[in-house]
Design a protein around this motif. Structure first.
Motif: not given
Length: 100
Positions: A7-19, A21-24, A76-80, A83-90
């Motif tokens: 459950i924990f790892w599937s939650f992390c995976l889904v969160t990363a994928i959604v994050a 996709i949202t950032a892009l 630069g805007d997409v990269a920011c 990076v922000g979303v990856i920080g949130w996912v972590l």
């Protein structure tokens, strides 16, 4: 692997994928990011050190976003956003452990 771990790892995976996709797919509309951090990230990717860093702000975000710009060729805007979303996912892992 226990059910709790799955459950924990599937939650992390889904969160990363959604994050990611949202950032892009969603453009960054924050004036702070567009006017300050995106140009700094692009300057870092170009090797323009005078424009890449500012004494009032930390340097880690610009380095990470600039590295994403350099490696992927994104703006630069997409990269920011990425990076922000990856920080949130972590942050999900410690938050999960605190709530659990």
């Amino acid at each position: 692997m226990s059910v709790r771990d799955r459950i924990f790892w599937s939650f992390c995976l889904v969160t990363a994928i959604v994050a990611v996709i949202t950032a892009l797919c969603c453009p960054t509309v924050s004036n702070d990011c567009i006017n300050r951090f995106a140009p700094m990230a692009e300057a870092f990717a170009e090797g323009n050190w005078q424009e890449a860093f500012h004494p009032r702000f930390g340097f880690l975000f610009q380095v990470l976003a600039g590295t994403v710009v350099f490696v992927t060729g994104l703006g630069g805007d997409v990269a920011c956003s990425l990076v922000g979303v990856i920080g949130w996912v972590l942050c999900i892992v410690p938050l999960y452990l605190v709530v659990r």
